[in-house]
Design a protein around this motif. Structure first.
Motif, PDB file in Angstrom:
ATOM      1  N   HIS A  76     -22.459  81.865  -8.961  1.00 57.42           N
ATOM      2  CA  HIS A  76     -21.205  82.350  -8.386  1.00 57.42           C
ATOM      3  C   HIS A  76     -21.435  83.507  -7.406  1.00 57.42           C
ATOM      4  N   GLN A  77     -22.554  84.198  -7.574  1.00 57.93           N
ATOM      5  CA  GLN A  77     -22.838  85.340  -6.688  1.00 57.93           C
ATOM      6  C   GLN A  77     -23.026  84.913  -5.238  1.00 57.93           C
ATOM      7  N   ASP A  79     -21.162  82.321  -3.945  1.00 59.18           N
ATOM      8  CA  ASP A  79     -19.990  81.513  -3.599  1.00 59.18           C
ATOM      9  C   ASP A  79     -18.818  82.420  -3.234  1.00 59.18           C
ATOM     10  N   ALA A  80     -18.349  82.304  -1.996  1.00 55.69           N
ATOM     11  CA  ALA A  80     -17.251  83.146  -1.515  1.00 55.69           C
ATOM     12  C   ALA A  80     -15.951  82.898  -2.272  1.00 55.69           C
ATOM     13  N   TYR A  82     -15.458  83.016  -5.246  1.00 52.31           N
ATOM     14  CA  TYR A  82     -15.361  83.897  -6.413  1.00 52.31           C
ATOM     15  C   TYR A  82     -15.217  85.372  -6.032  1.00 52.31           C
ATOM     16  N   GLU A  83     -15.041  85.643  -4.744  1.00 52.92           N
ATOM     17  CA  GLU A  83     -14.907  87.024  -4.292  1.00 52.92           C
ATOM     18  C   GLU A  83     -13.585  87.656  -4.723  1.00 52.92           C
ATOM     19  N   ASN A  84     -12.588  86.815  -5.006  1.00 55.17           N
ATOM     20  CA  ASN A  84     -11.282  87.340  -5.399  1.00 55.17           C
ATOM     21  C   ASN A  84     -11.097  87.364  -6.911  1.00 55.17           C
ATOM     22  N   LYS A  98     -22.337  92.133 -10.419  1.00 51.25           N
ATOM     23  CA  LYS A  98     -21.814  92.839  -9.246  1.00 51.25           C
ATOM     24  C   LYS A  98     -21.316  91.828  -8.219  1.00 51.25           C
ATOM     25  N   ARG A  99     -20.284  92.260  -7.508  1.00 47.41           N
ATOM     26  CA  ARG A  99     -19.787  91.441  -6.407  1.00 47.41           C
ATOM     27  C   ARG A  99     -20.760  91.524  -5.244  1.00 47.41           C
ATOM     28  N   ARG A 100     -20.475  90.727  -4.202  1.00 46.20           N
ATOM     29  CA  ARG A 100     -21.381  90.694  -3.060  1.00 46.20           C
ATOM     30  C   ARG A 100     -21.414  92.033  -2.317  1.00 46.20           C
ATOM     31  N   ASP A 101     -20.337  92.831  -2.455  1.00 45.58           N
ATOM     32  CA  ASP A 101     -20.320  94.137  -1.801  1.00 45.58           C
ATOM     33  C   ASP A 101     -20.974  95.236  -2.648  1.00 45.58           C
ATOM     34  N   LEU A 105     -18.201  94.071 -11.296  1.00 49.60           N
ATOM     35  CA  LEU A 105     -17.081  93.224 -11.666  1.00 49.60           C
ATOM     36  C   LEU A 105     -16.578  93.627 -13.057  1.00 49.60           C
TER      37      LEU A 105
END
Length: 427
Positions: A76-77, A79-80, A82-84, A98-101, A105
């Motif tokens: 999922h890290q 896959d966009a 899952y960013e929300n 952690k999120r992509r930024d 989480l």
């Protein structure tokens, strides 16, 4: 942890966990305002959720895993979609995600918030080796709840069957009468001879009968000849006449009969021999060619049964089971049980399919009324549900049970079943 991720979906969706003093893995105060809606497609498990972490209210998606490390295992890290995700709900928090930024989480761990009683109840339901998972518990569920879910499963069943009808319809260039004729022929085979009847119907289109609607002998010749039963030598007048008629019609329409050896006679009562069924089928064509056009004109479902009663079956079959030998006198009419089978498996299905395809609610409602007017089926599956305490008042309910068994019980989809969910909710 002897349960699948779907169990946690149930726990989150129905708030079946301890809500007291909720905190994230980083000890922030957590409040679930709305758990969101279960997503059965790709992407996060729940959409449009609303939660409060500390003083901030978040709206977005919720992802659920048995372990937080499953986030990484499922990639999922990268896959966009899952960013929300605003909250990661897990049974066991074994890794920081952690999120992509780079932000952490938020995680809610359920390990000590789901009761052992609920887990045991689920395991008893899901891991059972009986005929169907809730065989011991279903009698405790209110019949109204059972009926409500069976109403859903019977619609599912007919929608799935409708898809197959539409496939055949498209192959036949939208010809409803021809499509119905093929399905009706298969139904006359009553499982054991369904394939021969299907092949027979394919080798002689219904429109050919229409050209001979005023000549009963020719229609009977077309039926028995196409079915492969007129390739022999006969001593009786009737089959000999059929043979001569068919020899002419075969050449005229370039008919290639099916192989007679594929018809099954073994372990069948003589009244159900394929020759008798073909005689009844021929009589039905004589009486009502282009039958489906007549069916959709009928407004009262009680009148549908009359289409299959008092058929003009040739008197020859009152004393014969086949062309070779005379037999004791028997009834040549389609029995009540067989008519029920045809009304259920072909007529009701086509009313539903036609209504669905044309967007006409009247025909869908007619299909449902017809099912409710027919007695419940009796077979090994319905008998087991009846024995377990389920009341089946009509064919609408028994069809629902067949779909329930196939699509939910056999697939162990207890958490997608309204009956299974009710059992888990019971204290």
């Amino acid at each position: 942890m002897n349960f699948p991720e779907d169990f946690l979906h149930y726990v989150w969706q129905f708030k079946s966990f301890d809500f007291g003093d909720l905190k994230t893995a980083t000890a922030e105060t957590l409040k679930v305002i709305h758990q969101g809606f279960l997503n059965k497609n790709s992407g996060p498990d729940f959409s449009n959720a609303k939660i409060q972490i500390g003083d901030t209210i978040w709206a977005g998606n919720v992802e659920i895993h048995l372990r937080s490390s499953d986030w990484l295992r499922h990639n999922h890290q990268f896959d966009a979609a899952y960013e929300n995700v605003i909250l990661h709900v897990v049974y066991e928090n074994d890794a920081e995600i952690k999120r992509r930024d780079g932000s952490v989480l938020p995680v809610l761990e359920l390990k000590n918030r789901v009761s052992a009683e609920l887990i045991i109840k689920y395991e008893n339901l899901f891991l059972t080796l009986t005929d169907f998972p809730c065989v011991a518990q279903i009698k405790s569920v209110d019949q109204l709840i059972i009926n409500s879910f069976l109403a859903r499963t019977v619609i599912e069943r007919f929608e799935q069957k409708t898809n197959l009808v539409i496939e055949t319809l498209n192959q036949l260039n939208g010809n409803w009468d021809e499509t119905f004729y093929r399905y009706l022929a298969m139904n006359f085979g009553f499982k054991i001879n369904a394939l021969p009847f299907e092949l027979f119907a394919k080798c002689i289109p219904q429109q050919i009968y229409g050209k001979h609607k005023n000549n009963r002998l020719q229609i009977e010749a077309l039926v028995f000849g196409s079915a492969g039963f007129l390739n022999d030598k006969f001593t009786e007048a009737y089959p000999e006449k059929l043979k001569k008629e068919f020899e002419f019609l075969q050449q005229k329409y370039k008919i290639k009969p099916i192989e007679v050896s594929i018809w099954k006679f073994m372990r069948i009562r003589p009244q159900n021999f394929p020759t008798i069924r073909l005689a009844q089928f021929a009589a039905l064509i004589v009486q009502s060619n282009h039958l489906f056009s007549k069916i959709i004109e009928i407004k009262d479902v009680k009148e549908l049964r009359k289409l299959f009663e008092n058929l003009p079956v040739n008197n020859y079959w009152e004393t014969h089971y086949h062309f070779k030998k005379e037999a004791v006198k028997l009834s040549t009419q389609i029995g009540k049980t067989s008519i029920n089978n045809i009304l259920l498996n072909t007529v009701a299905l086509f009313l539903f399919a036609y209504g669905t395809n044309t967007g006409t609610q009247f025909y869908i409602s007619s299909a449902i009324k017809l099912l409710e007017s027919l007695p419940a089926e009796q077979n090994t599956i319905t008998d087991k549900f009846t024995l377990a305490g389920v009341k089946l008042d009509h064919a609408f309910a028994s069809q629902g049970v067949l779909q329930l068994k196939k699509q939910y019980c056999d697939e162990k989809k207890c958490l997608s079943c309204g009956i299974g969910i009710k059992i888990l909710k019971q204290s």
